[in-house]
Write a protein that holds these residues in place. Sequence first.
Motif, PDB file in Angstrom:
ATOM      1  N   ASN A  51      41.019  45.656  39.474  1.00 45.76           N
ATOM      2  CA  ASN A  51      40.627  45.742  38.077  1.00 45.76           C
ATOM      3  C   ASN A  51      39.449  44.828  37.829  1.00 45.76           C
ATOM      4  N   THR A  65      31.620  45.561  35.552  1.00 48.44           N
ATOM      5  CA  THR A  65      32.770  45.839  34.705  1.00 48.44           C
ATOM      6  C   THR A  65      33.541  47.071  35.160  1.00 48.44           C
ATOM      7  N   GLN A 111      32.099  39.247  35.102  1.00 50.51           N
ATOM      8  CA  GLN A 111      31.831  40.541  34.471  1.00 50.51           C
ATOM      9  C   GLN A 111      30.368  40.913  34.448  1.00 50.51           C
ATOM     10  N   GLY A 141      47.444  47.229  32.872  1.00 48.16           N
ATOM     11  CA  GLY A 141      47.240  45.996  33.611  1.00 48.16           C
ATOM     12  C   GLY A 141      48.299  45.753  34.665  1.00 48.16           C
ATOM     13  N   GLU A 157      35.900  34.427  34.238  1.00 48.62           N
ATOM     14  CA  GLU A 157      36.084  35.839  33.916  1.00 48.62           C
ATOM     15  C   GLU A 157      34.781  36.486  33.480  1.00 48.62           C
ATOM     16  N   SER A 161      37.418  43.662  27.953  1.00 48.51           N
ATOM     17  CA  SER A 161      38.212  44.347  28.957  1.00 48.51           C
ATOM     18  C   SER A 161      37.895  45.835  29.034  1.00 48.51           C
ATOM     19  N   PHE A 204      40.080  41.705  33.137  1.00 47.62           N
ATOM     20  CA  PHE A 204      41.237  42.515  32.805  1.00 47.62           C
ATOM     21  C   PHE A 204      42.487  41.645  32.720  1.00 47.62           C
TER      22      PHE A 204
END
Lengths: 300, 439, 460
Positions: A220, A120, A113, C286, A109, C121, A224
């Motif tokens: 996404n 991102t 990123q 999400g 992950e 996130s 995410f």
Amino acid sequence: MDGLSVGSLYALIALGYTMVYGVLQFINFAHGDIVMIGAWLSFWICARLGWAGNDAPPSLARAAATLLFAMVVCGTLGFLIERLAYRPLRSAPRLNILITAIGMSLLLENVGQLPIVFGTENQGMPGLLPKETLLSVAGVNITLIDVLIIGCSIALMAGLNHLVYSTRLGLAMRAASFDTKTASLMGVNINRTISLAFVIGAMLAAAAGFLYAVKYTNLNQPAFPTWILLGLTAFVAAVVGGIGNIRGAMIGGVLIGLLEKFGTAYVSSSFKEVYVFSILILVLLFKPTGILGSARVEKV
Amino acid sequence: MELLATRARDYRPPTWLAILRGLLGPTIVVLLAVVLQRYSKSLFADEYRVWDDVLLKVGVNVILAVSLNIVNGYTGQFSIGHAGFMAVGGYTAAFLSYYGSFALWGDTMPHGGFLSCVSEPAEFVGRFADTGDAWFLLVLLAAGLAAALAGVVVGLPSIRLRGDYLAIVTLGFGEIVRVLLDSTEGTLSAEEIPEHSWASRAHYLGGPMGFFGQPFYTTHFWVWLFAGVTILTAYRLKASTFGRAFLAIRENEVAAQSIGVSTTSYKVYAFVISAFFAGIAGALYAHQLGNALAPSELCYQKSFDVIIMVVIGGMGSITGSILGAVLVTALPEWLRQPTHVWHVGLAMILVALAFSRFRVSRTVVLMALLTAALELMRFLSLHYEVNLERYRMILYALSLIAFMLLRPQGFFGVYEAWDAVRFWRLRPRGKTAAVGATP
Amino acid sequence: MSSPVPHDMRSSESLKFPKNWSSKPRVWDRLMSHVAARRGLAIMAVVATLAGCGESNSNTPATPGTPAAPAAPSMTPDAPKVPAAPAQGDAAKATDGTKKDDADAKGDTIKVGHYASMTGSEATFGQTTEDGVRLALEEINAAGGVRGKKLEVITYDTQSNAQGASSAVTRLITQDKVVALLGEVASTRSIAGGQVAQQLGIPMVSPSSTNPKVTQIGPMIFRVCFIDPFQGTVMAKFSSENLKLTKVAVLYDKSQAYSTGLNDFFQQAFKKLGGTITTVQTYKGGDPDFSAQLTTIRDSGAEAIYIPGYYNEIASIALQARKLGIKSPLMGGDGWESPKLMEIAGESVEGCYYSNHYAPEDERPEVKTFVEKYKAKHKGEVPGALSACGYDAAKILADAMGRAKSLSGKDIAAALAETKDFKGVSGNITIDAQRNANKSAVVLQIKGGKPIFVASVDPL
């Protein structure tokens, strides 16, 4: 119909969980992230080759090439992960592998990123497939993409089924999952078999990622929660179908997909996770081995 | 029968000395908590205040890690829903301290005394029973009980499940708690409270925004008091019949059952004990300044964090869990502005050497590598302006994997720091078996 | 500290301690030596761990000459006591402030902290805000800085979680000694950080946290954007009066406070204006799939759909809505703001409306120069609202710091509160009594893949 196509996506991902679980008896937490990598890779290659943008014409050949690329790269990635992170721990307690998997998931992950990798920002997947509505039955639109997703999933699953149940490799896999030690005594190359399970799992995940990207077109960013939840739901599907069982994973995936869709449509849309996890707990309480997970010999 | 008779004949009531020795642990815990509370403000004044904050977080994480260790380390079950228990405890506590404060004092202001005076004017000092101190103690215990109840609910499926299935059920539990909390409404303001009955107030738990307005009662005293209590409980548990049953389940469930351990009920007990302390940790978290008691903060990522602490330290080891909690909590803070760590590293290497009886073991190498890596990171960030914060999570993940590959049993394995004494006494002579816990 | 009062701490706290407190350590030592042989070692180990932690602390601050950790409290009698509460902290704050003035008399920069989500996130939020802040910083320093000194912004990552936010704030204030803070987009994290800032008496300006609760924390917390109730009302007013709609459906994110807030106020205002809400549907951040909710909305016969969410879901929602044959326009709030939305959703969001802080093609000179400079710096990229808000926050803070009597927290806060008609990129900003920004909102319509200014709605 939507439920079916989502369900077949879940089934594809669930297959990866099931295969790894069948051979090594552990939950590969990083599997959901392979799906993410697969989806992002397909975007990346499209952007690189100048196929991005909404005005790019739909083309089946390009879609197939992208799919192939994602599957090959993810397959390699799956192989490397198994070789570098999981194999040295083969004899360690299962919990340790589980934690390595969590670590691997975090790693994928966060590397994803980085600005030099995927960044991102959300990205839009180009429309590689035509957005046609084929026909409309009783208010339900059947789109070409959904049909293709289902067809593609069925083809891949049929291929896998053939591989596992009708080839020597598949025989080796089934033997390894049944009893690793005995199988290795019988001349099965265990390392190669386990690697193969990972590679196939990762390739299916990449295919799922690609189909997901084509269906939703909105990707996404790598860290995410969507991706993790996608993986978790697929895992639940694998458990519901009977983990370690290929056909179980397919049935479980479709079941969970349909349940989710009907739940959100007819009850309430805010409790999606509650449906999924409640069905999991119910199945586990009443038939802990899952729907098809009886004590069958040919577990994979 | 014969045996029982002999035991009855030989029974002597515990001597005063024994009783005193038993009380020693709790006394030390309380004293330590009071000392910390007394000196924390001067010790962590001004520019050290960051570490005051970190120390509080470490304390809460110690409670979480040590309590999770009871399920994951002692009993060998795998729970990844610890944040769920924490959320249950935290929200119960916030509910009681916010709306309860209104019922008791007629407002929602903080009413802390000496023990919990973070956000209270210093002049306000009353008797223990009159201030928020006593109330907060009750709130903490209630939070623990509520979480323990949730522990029963989650523990029950474990009758039929084991291993990975249980892991997923606990994960599902955490997610369900989160979704339910998300669907509540925003916290009521002081003017709105009287309009709602107690039962309907339960619907106003802050929703996705998080619970807002509870007083900041969490201080070093409470955190370290309960950290001490948790450690002490875990320590005594390990030596008790109860704890032995847990360990037996971990080693071999079937064998444990065959010697008369009721595995199902003991598994539920483990969950209940663990959840109780997680609930208290949640309550402390909820009342700490600068934390958000929001569902998004208490999701599975928090559970993963706690698991990482337990695993790095060593599953089954209390000292290990503490060390893991300290490391995982302090590392991100350290990465913001890396400092020299070689002295800490040296101390760790010495500890590791003591464990390995002064041979260069894999742990020693690992420690040396870790120290070298951290020093290298510091060097890089200082001289090449690499922003380490950006790569923090990657480092975190890499070190987790490296740990599993190089030292899968964690820093301590199943041993404790105090086992080092036994290693010292039993120098290797020939084939002396390692004393202590089984590997 | 201006007047080093020796030991006011001990005198004030001895009230609560037993008189013979000072004798406690000896008892402690004896106890320890007594039991050291056996069980005591366990506790020793714990203590050692703590001491080790303390040891690493002591070396943390950047000042190399700092002595080792003060183990005894007597070593830090002159350390300024951290204000324990706003009520009691006034005196301490004032002294704090003078100390800060002394401190920056030595250095040639004034430090301001910025805490933002650079990873995790919601990393985009922090990164774009940071772009705006940096641009403002360059301009301020090019124009000679503040009070004759250069401004320095120290940015810390909050890792997209509240604990990260509060520890970043604590560190900025206590270790880097910033005089003021800029920070956080997400309201949850602004509240976590704001509580710390309030307690330590350092003013904080949030660039774009729109939840009303943020500034309710206390007199040190400000913001330069409008609040959720206003934004929800603006869209209700716009859809009822400008678009003449009567039937609107709502689809909002149940797991986002921002979204639920906007939804509440939109519904309230829209019903008051005589409209009907045909159906209220929810989703969760999400979620990839919204077809179930959208089908219900389609069948409810709504003329438009209000979707106060973030752009990443909006893109999916818009795409799926068009797929389901929904032709009615979608409406939303400032969470829509991102060039990515148009890029991803393309034609699906054509003709949709959203309320925002500013419009990039606004003709006002502030906006024009801002957009030009930003484009020059970022390869022609058009700045988003978050960058604009970050820019405004930094500018307003610098302005207030220039006007303040001193650089103490209290004085800066007082100056901030007096901000009136500041010509910001996002409008003429006046800070009201609740420390919220009083300014107008704009409604944009997406046309040809670009947001076009439609109307400006004034504060009510």
